[in-house]
Design a protein around this motif. Sequence first.
Motif, PDB file in Angstrom:
ATOM      1  N   ASN A  66      65.472  88.940  14.301  1.00 12.79           N
ATOM      2  CA  ASN A  66      65.999  90.294  14.166  1.00 12.79           C
ATOM      3  C   ASN A  66      67.458  90.341  14.557  1.00 12.79           C
ATOM      4  O   ASN A  66      67.947  89.486  15.288  1.00 12.79           O
ATOM      5  CB  ASN A  66      65.181  91.288  14.988  1.00 12.79           C
ATOM      6  CG  ASN A  66      65.329  91.059  16.470  1.00 12.79           C
ATOM      7  OD1 ASN A  66      66.334  91.413  17.057  1.00 12.79           O
ATOM      8  ND2 ASN A  66      64.315  90.463  17.085  1.00 12.79           N
ATOM      9  N   THR A 121      70.949  93.483  14.749  1.00  8.67           N
ATOM     10  CA  THR A 121      71.487  94.810  14.458  1.00  8.67           C
ATOM     11  C   THR A 121      72.447  94.750  13.278  1.00  8.67           C
ATOM     12  O   THR A 121      72.823  95.780  12.734  1.00  8.67           O
ATOM     13  CB  THR A 121      72.227  95.391  15.685  1.00  8.67           C
ATOM     14  OG1 THR A 121      73.268  94.494  16.063  1.00  8.67           O
ATOM     15  CG2 THR A 121      71.269  95.594  16.845  1.00  8.67           C
ATOM     16  N   THR A 180      61.971  99.989   5.093  1.00 12.95           N
ATOM     17  CA  THR A 180      62.150 100.413   6.480  1.00 12.95           C
ATOM     18  C   THR A 180      60.849 100.267   7.252  1.00 12.95           C
ATOM     19  O   THR A 180      59.778 100.607   6.748  1.00 12.95           O
ATOM     20  CB  THR A 180      62.600 101.887   6.533  1.00 12.95           C
ATOM     21  OG1 THR A 180      63.809 102.016   5.789  1.00 12.95           O
ATOM     22  CG2 THR A 180      62.839 102.345   7.956  1.00 12.95           C
ATOM     23  N   GLY A 225      69.387  95.240  10.669  1.00 13.87           N
ATOM     24  CA  GLY A 225      69.805  96.614  10.922  1.00 13.87           C
ATOM     25  C   GLY A 225      68.970  97.305  11.986  1.00 13.87           C
ATOM     26  O   GLY A 225      68.796  98.521  11.962  1.00 13.87           O
ATOM     27  N   LEU A 226      68.487  96.539  12.968  1.00 10.12           N
ATOM     28  CA  LEU A 226      67.622  97.076  14.016  1.00 10.12           C
ATOM     29  C   LEU A 226      68.367  98.122  14.844  1.00 10.12           C
ATOM     30  O   LEU A 226      69.521  97.919  15.218  1.00 10.12           O
ATOM     31  CB  LEU A 226      67.144  95.936  14.905  1.00 10.12           C
ATOM     32  CG  LEU A 226      66.111  96.277  15.959  1.00 10.12           C
ATOM     33  CD1 LEU A 226      65.158  95.115  16.113  1.00 10.12           C
ATOM     34  CD2 LEU A 226      66.736  96.612  17.272  1.00 10.12           C
ATOM     35  N   ARG A 227      67.697  99.239  15.128  1.00  7.31           N
ATOM     36  CA  ARG A 227      68.267 100.318  15.925  1.00  7.31           C
ATOM     37  C   ARG A 227      67.191 100.932  16.807  1.00  7.31           C
ATOM     38  O   ARG A 227      65.997 100.838  16.528  1.00  7.31           O
ATOM     39  CB  ARG A 227      68.828 101.431  15.031  1.00  7.31           C
ATOM     40  CG  ARG A 227      69.924 101.018  14.088  1.00  7.31           C
ATOM     41  CD  ARG A 227      71.239 100.836  14.839  1.00  7.31           C
ATOM     42  NE  ARG A 227      72.351 100.572  13.945  1.00  7.31           N
ATOM     43  CZ  ARG A 227      72.789  99.384  13.591  1.00  7.31           C
ATOM     44  NH1 ARG A 227      72.178  98.303  14.039  1.00  7.31           N
ATOM     45  NH2 ARG A 227      73.832  99.232  12.801  1.00  7.31           N
ATOM     46  N   CYS A 260      62.084 102.656  17.349  1.00  6.49           N
ATOM     47  CA  CYS A 260      62.767 101.412  17.018  1.00  6.49           C
ATOM     48  C   CYS A 260      62.574 101.215  15.520  1.00  6.49           C
ATOM     49  O   CYS A 260      61.448 101.299  15.026  1.00  6.49           O
ATOM     50  CB  CYS A 260      62.158 100.249  17.798  1.00  6.49           C
ATOM     51  SG  CYS A 260      63.026  98.683  17.605  1.00  6.49           S
ATOM     52  N   TYR A 261      63.660 100.990  14.789  1.00  5.38           N
ATOM     53  CA  TYR A 261      63.539 100.883  13.337  1.00  5.38           C
ATOM     54  C   TYR A 261      64.542  99.902  12.766  1.00  5.38           C
ATOM     55  O   TYR A 261      65.530  99.553  13.408  1.00  5.38           O
ATOM     56  CB  TYR A 261      63.700 102.253  12.676  1.00  5.38           C
ATOM     57  CG  TYR A 261      65.048 102.897  12.896  1.00  5.38           C
ATOM     58  CD1 TYR A 261      66.049 102.803  11.933  1.00  5.38           C
ATOM     59  CD2 TYR A 261      65.329 103.599  14.053  1.00  5.38           C
ATOM     60  CE1 TYR A 261      67.286 103.401  12.120  1.00  5.38           C
ATOM     61  CE2 TYR A 261      66.553 104.193  14.252  1.00  5.38           C
ATOM     62  CZ  TYR A 261      67.524 104.097  13.282  1.00  5.38           C
ATOM     63  OH  TYR A 261      68.757 104.675  13.477  1.00  5.38           O
ATOM     64  N   GLY A 262      64.263  99.447  11.565  1.00  4.25           N
ATOM     65  CA  GLY A 262      65.134  98.516  10.876  1.00  4.25           C
ATOM     66  C   GLY A 262      64.605  98.259   9.482  1.00  4.25           C
ATOM     67  O   GLY A 262      63.672  98.927   9.025  1.00  4.25           O
ATOM     68  N   THR A 263      65.189  97.291   8.811  1.00  2.00           N
ATOM     69  CA  THR A 263      64.767  96.930   7.460  1.00  2.00           C
ATOM     70  C   THR A 263      64.026  95.602   7.510  1.00  2.00           C
ATOM     71  O   THR A 263      64.573  94.593   7.976  1.00  2.00           O
ATOM     72  CB  THR A 263      65.983  96.815   6.519  1.00  2.00           C
ATOM     73  OG1 THR A 263      66.673  98.064   6.513  1.00  2.00           O
ATOM     74  CG2 THR A 263      65.556  96.465   5.109  1.00  2.00           C
TER      75      THR A 263
END
Length: 107
Positions: free
Chosen positions: A3, A5, A20, A79-81, A96-99
């Motif tokens: 992972n 960001t 997502t 793109g973890l956020r 917590c989210y990302g692609t």
Amino acid sequence: MLNTTNPSLAGQRVVKELGTVRGIVVRSRSIIGNLGAGLQTIFGGDISLYTELCERARQDAYERMCAHAAALGANAIIGLRYDATEIGTGITEVLCYGTAVVVEPAL
């Protein structure tokens, strides 16, 4: 699960984007935890009870996001956020989210 960001992983090539993914945790502070944290504020510095609560919530949200990605067949998340929202007095949502993507080593 790899992972980052960033929108890409160094040394990896995205071969498939799966969409997502997210992990959500909603936590509340206990009365006992509030009392302990209140005592810590008297002395100043890090409020370890709240720090531990936040770390646990973020870790749980991250693990749920990774499980969501794995269920889609991903081996990485880009793109973890993180995001947090107070949804009521003493009740916080941690997201917590990302692609989710499938990557392979770049040639």
